[in-house]
Design a protein around this motif. Structure first.
Motif, PDB file in Angstrom:
ATOM      1  N   LYS A 120     -13.567  45.507 -16.387  1.00  0.00           N
ATOM      2  CA  LYS A 120     -12.780  45.302 -15.169  1.00  0.00           C
ATOM      3  C   LYS A 120     -11.273  45.283 -15.443  1.00  0.00           C
ATOM      4  O   LYS A 120     -10.470  45.303 -14.512  1.00  0.00           O
ATOM      5  N   VAL A 121     -10.888  45.223 -16.719  1.00  0.00           N
ATOM      6  CA  VAL A 121      -9.479  45.106 -17.086  1.00  0.00           C
ATOM      7  C   VAL A 121      -8.820  46.489 -17.082  1.00  0.00           C
ATOM      8  O   VAL A 121      -9.394  47.466 -17.585  1.00  0.00           O
ATOM      9  N   GLN A 122      -7.608  46.570 -16.533  1.00  0.00           N
ATOM     10  CA  GLN A 122      -6.878  47.829 -16.455  1.00  0.00           C
ATOM     11  C   GLN A 122      -5.593  47.749 -17.258  1.00  0.00           C
ATOM     12  O   GLN A 122      -4.897  46.731 -17.240  1.00  0.00           O
ATOM     13  N   VAL A 123      -5.278  48.837 -17.955  1.00  0.00           N
ATOM     14  CA  VAL A 123      -4.065  48.931 -18.761  1.00  0.00           C
ATOM     15  C   VAL A 123      -3.265  50.149 -18.298  1.00  0.00           C
ATOM     16  O   VAL A 123      -3.811  51.242 -18.155  1.00  0.00           O
ATOM     17  N   SER A 124      -1.972  49.967 -18.068  1.00  0.00           N
ATOM     18  CA  SER A 124      -1.133  51.081 -17.618  1.00  0.00           C
ATOM     19  C   SER A 124       0.310  50.818 -18.019  1.00  0.00           C
ATOM     20  O   SER A 124       0.683  49.704 -18.358  1.00  0.00           O
ATOM     21  N   GLY A 125       1.130  51.882 -17.984  1.00  0.00           N
ATOM     22  CA  GLY A 125       2.547  51.721 -18.285  1.00  0.00           C
ATOM     23  C   GLY A 125       3.076  52.834 -19.160  1.00  0.00           C
ATOM     24  O   GLY A 125       2.312  53.556 -19.827  1.00  0.00           O
ATOM     25  N   PRO A 126       4.386  53.008 -19.175  1.00  0.00           N
ATOM     26  CA  PRO A 126       5.005  54.115 -19.922  1.00  0.00           C
ATOM     27  C   PRO A 126       4.794  54.038 -21.424  1.00  0.00           C
ATOM     28  O   PRO A 126       4.817  55.057 -22.109  1.00  0.00           O
ATOM     29  N   GLY A 127       4.582  52.843 -21.949  1.00  0.00           N
ATOM     30  CA  GLY A 127       4.414  52.702 -23.389  1.00  0.00           C
ATOM     31  C   GLY A 127       3.204  53.428 -23.934  1.00  0.00           C
ATOM     32  O   GLY A 127       3.171  53.792 -25.117  1.00  0.00           O
ATOM     33  N   LEU A 128       2.207  53.672 -23.090  1.00  0.00           N
ATOM     34  CA  LEU A 128       1.001  54.363 -23.545  1.00  0.00           C
ATOM     35  C   LEU A 128       1.256  55.844 -23.793  1.00  0.00           C
ATOM     36  O   LEU A 128       0.428  56.529 -24.405  1.00  0.00           O
ATOM     37  N   GLU A 129       2.394  56.358 -23.310  1.00  0.00           N
ATOM     38  CA  GLU A 129       2.742  57.773 -23.499  1.00  0.00           C
ATOM     39  C   GLU A 129       3.603  57.990 -24.731  1.00  0.00           C
ATOM     40  O   GLU A 129       3.960  59.124 -25.062  1.00  0.00           O
ATOM     41  N   GLY A 130       3.982  56.932 -25.410  1.00  0.00           N
ATOM     42  CA  GLY A 130       4.767  57.054 -26.623  1.00  0.00           C
ATOM     43  C   GLY A 130       6.087  56.338 -26.531  1.00  0.00           C
ATOM     44  O   GLY A 130       6.425  55.723 -25.514  1.00  0.00           O
ATOM     45  N   GLY A 131       6.869  56.418 -27.606  1.00  0.00           N
ATOM     46  CA  GLY A 131       8.159  55.748 -27.639  1.00  0.00           C
ATOM     47  C   GLY A 131       8.967  56.177 -28.835  1.00  0.00           C
ATOM     48  O   GLY A 131       8.650  57.177 -29.495  1.00  0.00           O
ATOM     49  N   LYS A 132      10.031  55.449 -29.121  1.00  0.00           N
ATOM     50  CA  LYS A 132      10.911  55.755 -30.236  1.00  0.00           C
ATOM     51  C   LYS A 132      11.042  54.546 -31.150  1.00  0.00           C
ATOM     52  O   LYS A 132      10.890  53.399 -30.716  1.00  0.00           O
ATOM     53  N   VAL A 133      11.353  54.816 -32.387  1.00  0.00           N
ATOM     54  CA  VAL A 133      11.545  53.762 -33.365  1.00  0.00           C
ATOM     55  C   VAL A 133      12.653  52.813 -32.892  1.00  0.00           C
ATOM     56  O   VAL A 133      13.727  53.240 -32.486  1.00  0.00           O
ATOM     57  N   GLY A 134      12.361  51.526 -32.918  1.00  0.00           N
ATOM     58  CA  GLY A 134      13.339  50.525 -32.524  1.00  0.00           C
ATOM     59  C   GLY A 134      13.360  50.202 -31.051  1.00  0.00           C
ATOM     60  O   GLY A 134      13.926  49.178 -30.652  1.00  0.00           O
ATOM     61  N   ASP A 135      12.772  51.078 -30.226  1.00  0.00           N
ATOM     62  CA  ASP A 135      12.726  50.818 -28.786  1.00  0.00           C
ATOM     63  C   ASP A 135      11.470  50.024 -28.436  1.00  0.00           C
ATOM     64  O   ASP A 135      10.483  50.013 -29.186  1.00  0.00           O
TER      65      ASP A 135
END
Length: 220
Positions: A120-135
Motif C-alpha cells: 500500500k506504500v507509494q514512493v515518488s519524487g524527482p530523486g528516483l530519476e537520478g541526481g548529481k554528486v553533492g546534490d
C-alpha cells in the motif's frame, strides 16, 4: 498520532457545572498489557454529581485504534471501546466537559503481532530519476493507514557510502533525502516495517552523475 472523538456522549440530567472529580476509570485495558487486534475497554463510573459532560476522548499512539467508540452502558457507567492496531504506548486523554478526568492521561501498553501491508506504500519524487554528486536526491513516501504501522526504513548501496535523512512530514507522509560524494549507480531500498517488507518498486536504481553533468534517460 492523535484523534479526537466528538459526539453527544451525554449522561444524566443537565446541570450548570461539571464534576469530573466524581468520575473514576477502570476496566480491562488498565489491568495489564492489551493485545493488538483484540477489543478491550476503559470503563468510566459516573458520579451522581458529574453533570452532563460530554465525554471527550483523545488518543496518542503510533496508529489510531480502530474501532474507537464510546458507549453509554445505561447503568451509571460508560465504556471507551477500542482495538489497538500497533504495539507500544497508547495515551488516552479523557475530559468531562472541559475538565480532565482524574488520572488522565491513562497509559495503555499494547503488544502482539501487527498487520502490515507494504504494497500500500507509494514512493515518488524527482530523486528516483537520478541526481548529481553533492546534490540532494529527494523523494517522498506515502503510507496510508491500510499499510499498518511502520517504521519506514531506507538504505542505499553504491560506489560511496550515502548520507540518508528521513523526515516525518505529517501522518503517513515522509521525506527522504540522500547525498553521495561519488558518481555511479546506486540501489535505494525502501521498506515498511522491516527489511523483509520492501515497498513496490524497491530497490530503486538511481544514477548519480558527476557535478556539472546531467543524467539522461533513454527508451529503447
Amino acid at each position: 498520532y492523535q484523534r479526537r472523538v466528538h459526539g453527544d456522549f451525554s449522561y444524566g440530567q443537565f446541570r450548570a457545572y461539571f464534576m469530573a472529580d466524581t468520575i473514576t476509570v477502570s476496566g480491562p485495558a488498565l489491568e495489564g498489557k492489551v493485545q493488538v487486534g483484540e477489543s478491550t475497554s476503559l470503563v468510566l463510573t459516573i458520579g451522581e454529581k458529574a453533570g452532563q459532560g460530554p465525554l471527550n476522548v483523545s488518543v496518542k499512539s503510533q496508529l489510531t485504534p480502530k474501532p474507537l467508540e464510546v458507549k453509554d452502558n445505561g447503568d451509571g457507567t460508560m465504556s471507551v471501546l477500542f482495538t489497538a492496531r500497533a504495539t507500544g504506548k497508547h495515551e488516552f486523554e479523557l475530559t468531562w466537559g472541559s475538565d480532565a478526568i482524574p488520572g488522565s492521561p491513562f497509559a495503555v501498553e499494547a503488544e502482539g503481532e501487527v498487520a502490515r501491508d507494504a504494497s500500500k506504500v507509494q514512493v515518488s519524487g524527482p530523486g528516483l530519476e537520478g541526481g548529481k554528486v553533492g546534490d540532494s536526491i529527494t523523494f517522498k513516501v506515502i503510507a496510508p493507514e491500510e499499510a499498518g504501522p511502520g517504521p519506514l526504513q531506507v538504505d542505499a548501496a553504491g560506489p560511496a557510502e550515502p548520507e540518508i535523512e528521513l523526515q516525518n512530514v505529517c501522518t503517513g507522509e515522509f521525506a527522504v533525502t540522500i547525498k553521495v560524494d561519488k558518481e555511479g549507480s546506486y540501489k535505494i531500498g525502501v521498506y515498511w516495517g522491516d527489511g523483509d517488507h520492501p515497498v513496490p518498486g524497491s530497490p530503486f536504481d538511481v544514477r548519480v552523475a558527476a557535478a556539472g553533468k546531467t543524467n539522461r534517460l533513454f527508451l529503447s
